[in-house]
Write an enzyme that holds these catalytic residues in place. Structure first.
Site, PDB file in Angstrom:
ATOM      1  N   GLU A 127      -5.615  -1.675   3.310  1.00  0.00           N
ATOM      2  CA  GLU A 127      -5.353  -1.658   1.832  1.00  0.00           C
ATOM      3  C   GLU A 127      -6.033  -2.821   1.033  1.00  0.00           C
ATOM      4  OE1 GLU A 127      -1.809   0.101   4.225  1.00  0.00           O
ATOM      5  OE2 GLU A 127      -2.887  -2.030   4.215  1.00  0.00           O
ATOM      6  N   PHE A 138      13.761   0.327   5.988  1.00  0.00           N
ATOM      7  CA  PHE A 138      12.522   0.234   6.763  1.00  0.00           C
ATOM      8  C   PHE A 138      11.256   0.108   5.833  1.00  0.00           C
ATOM      9  CE2 PHE A 138       8.840   2.217   9.001  1.00  0.00           C
ATOM     10  CZ  PHE A 138       8.720   1.388   9.939  1.00  0.00           C
ATOM     11  N   GLN A 139      10.380  -0.817   6.009  1.00  0.00           N
ATOM     12  CA  GLN A 139       9.191  -1.074   5.260  1.00  0.00           C
ATOM     13  C   GLN A 139       9.608  -1.190   3.532  1.00  0.00           C
ATOM     14  OE1 GLN A 139       6.232   2.091   6.157  1.00  0.00           O
ATOM     15  NE2 GLN A 139       5.450   0.806   7.815  1.00  0.00           N
ATOM     16  N   LYS A 180      10.174   7.165  -3.153  1.00  0.00           N
ATOM     17  CA  LYS A 180       9.864   8.561  -2.389  1.00  0.00           C
ATOM     18  C   LYS A 180      10.775   9.830  -2.872  1.00  0.00           C
ATOM     19  CE  LYS A 180       8.989  10.343   2.087  1.00  0.00           C
ATOM     20  NZ  LYS A 180       9.024  10.159   3.597  1.00  0.00           N
ATOM     21  N   MET A 217     -19.722 -23.400   3.506  1.00  0.00           N
ATOM     22  CA  MET A 217     -19.499 -24.136   2.273  1.00  0.00           C
ATOM     23  C   MET A 217     -18.643 -25.282   2.725  1.00  0.00           C
ATOM     24  SD  MET A 217     -20.235 -24.628  -0.945  1.00  0.00           S
ATOM     25  CE  MET A 217     -20.924 -23.166  -1.902  1.00  0.00           C
TER      26      MET A 217
END
Length: 562
Positions: free
Chosen positions: A47, A109-110, A159, A465
């Site tokens: 993502e 969940f999630q 959802k 760097m």
């Protein structure tokens, strides 16, 4: 239709034709609706790669970038990219799924409080609780993201809202009483700015990322007035890098001419920049001779935030620059130009002749071979600064990098977004071996869509760097920066993904290798084995000012006996 189909229909109404994303449980209804949608979906492998690609798509195209993710870990993987877009003022809309409303707050969940978590890293966010609100919220999200100072907006959709039946209208009117960006600058403030410039003996024009859409107007004003022009890292391309009046970028790794011009200037006109610390160094020592600073910005919160401003102009850079151009007159600054040219002639960007391959010459070779006609992305590190110094950007929206957040790993997903925003144009990602490995899984995205990006890894075997700072400020105690003993063979890695891979270590073969990369029709990865002790100079140490500038690599100066 259901709410999921309504989301896609609302996106269509906003002109969206590409979405970057990755499916998952709570966003699955929208992905199901996507199966029948004309909108093209680009499947990324993480993502974070999706939100970075959407960011680059927005910056390369001037449109709003769109990314989609599922709840919990999927949504949270967007956070870095949202902050990156926020700091670099980029219009991105993120659509995230969430658990059904009945489960919100139950540690399902999630589940994660994505609105609470992303509130500090977005311009605004929404959670849709009623399916009837979908058209209005999507329209408002795009309006907020793209107007005023652009920025990311997140829309979270449980959802059950995606599954709920929808039968409303998509013709909505936007009415946001508390959000009224100022577009036109105050006429009297613009007059004052022109009056101050007419009296100036040592003026400079600084141009930031907020002026990328105002390039034509900035050029017109600059040429009419004859003023020296200094684009910031994010402003490169808004004013042509090959123009006679271009002095290079300012700041920590800016040109000597740009930094000394700002240090000695009596008047500064700044358009579309925020005077960040990498430009100013120690604020109390920034531009000590500038009695008049004129700051043009669409975000009033930026004006006077860091640098004392004598003439504030709140408004869109394109509109204000056009008004400045109308009233511009040739400035009487011949002596000032004589001094600026002396600095520019004495201290150009360059590199010392060495037997080994150097990053600067690789970048310069690609600039010469393309004639500068390319969209260039980079990761973050030495390779980013070398690219800003040695690739001359003549067109706006041609240089896409992470300025404010300095996000390692953006180079490859940025190249993906740029290639999809402007098909048919050459896209080059100059990356570092450390930065590239943050998001290298997006090679699969490059292969899946056969995007003809050219990935050039400037491989010095270090976190370059960090090593440079350890070299200069930490007694060469190289703590946890060595990569060469565990780096993969990048060319073979590319081939494992089905992408042409090349390795270059012989500087005598540079020109022919560059030609081979550019002439290959599909994607290419070129692993350039550059010297491991490279340094980016000039350099103003953190917290320093122009008079503290280290003009050349101290190690090379010692070796040369200087």
């Amino acid at each position: 239709m259901n709410g999921a189909a309504a989301i896609l229909k609302a996106l269509e109404k906003q002109g969206v034709n590409i979405i970057f994303g990755h499916p998952g449980g709570t966003i699955m209804p929208t992905y199901d609706a996507l199966y029948d949608s004309p909108i093209r979906h680009i499947l990324v492998r993480h993502e974070q790669g999706g939100v970075h690609a959407a960011t680059a798509y927005a910056r390369a195209s001037g449109k709003v970038g769109v990314v989609m993710a599922t709840s919990g870990p999927g949504a949270l993987n967007l956070v870095t990219g949202l902050q990156d877009a926020l700091m670099d003022s980029t219009a991105v809309v993120a659509i995230t799924g969430n658990v059904p409303q009945a489960l919100i707050g139950t540690d399902a969940f999630q589940e994660a409080d994505v609105c609470g978590i992303t509130q500090p890293v977005t311009k605004h966010n929404f959670q849709i609780r009623d399916v009837r609100d979908i058209p209005r919220v999507i329209a408002e999200a795009f309006y907020i993201a793209s107007t005023g100072r652009p920025g990311p907006v997140l829309v979270d959709v449980p959802k059950d809202v995606q599954l709920a039946p929808f039968s409303g209208s998509f013709d909505v009117e936007i009415d946001l009483p508390g959000y009224k960006p100022t577009f036109k600058g105050h006429p009297r403030q613009i007059e004052r700015a022109l009056e101050a410039l007419a009296k100036a003996k040592k003026p400079v024009l600084m141009v930031g990322g907020g002026a990328q859409h105002a390039s034509a107007e900035v050029i017109e004003f600059a040429e009419k007035s004859g003023i020296p022009v200094i684009p910031t890292l994010m402003g490169l391309g808004a004013f042509p890098g090959t123009h006679r009046q271009f002095l290079g970028m300012p700041g920590m790794h800016g040109s000597v001419a740009a930094n000394w011009a700002i240090h000695n200037a009596d008047t500064i006109l700044a358009i579309g920049l925020r005077f960040d610390d990498r430009v100013t160094g120690k604020v109390s020592r920034f531009a000590p001779n500038a009695h008049t600073i004129i700051h043009v910005d669409i975000d009033p919160a930026e004006i006077g935030k860091l640098v004392s401003t004598a003439i504030p102009v709140v408004g869109d850079a394109k509109w204000v620059a056009a008004e400045l151009a109308k009233g511009a007159r040739k400035l009487s600054i011949a002596e000032w130009w004589q001094q600026v040219d002396e600095w520019r002639t004495k201290h150009p960007f360059g590199w010392n002749s060495k037997p080994y391959l150097q990053s600067q010459e690789v970048i310069h070779a690609f600039w010469e071979a393309t004639g500068g006609k390319a969209i260039v992305t980079s990761g973050v590190g030495q390779h980013q600064m070398f690219t800003a110094q040695f690739f001359k950007f003549d067109k706006p929206r041609s240089w896409i990098n992470s300025g404010g957040l300095g996000t390692m790993g953006v180079g490859l997903p940025f190249a993906i977004g740029a290639a999809l925003a402007r098909p048919g144009e050459t896209v080059i990602d100059f990356d570092g071996d450390g930065s590239f490995q943050m998001t290298l899984q997006e090679l699969a995205t490059v292969k899946k869509y056969n995007l003809p990006v050219k990935i050039v890894i400037l491989n010095n075997g270090f976190l370059g760097m960090v090593r440079q700072w350890q070299d200069l400020f930490h007694a060469r105690r190289y703590s946890e920066v060595y990569l060469a003993d565990s780096n993969p063979d990048f060319a073979k890695l590319a081939e494992a993904y089905g992408i042409k891979g090349l390795t270059l270590s012989d500087r005598g073969k540079l020109a022919e290798t560059v030609k081979e990369v550019l002439e290959h029709e599909g994607p290419v990865l070129l692993d350039c084995r550059v010297h491991h002790e490279e340094g980016v100079f000039p350099m103003i140490p953190s917290g320093g000012a122009a008079e503290d500038m280290i003009i050349e690599n101290p190690r090379e100066a010692v070796e040369a006996g200087d």
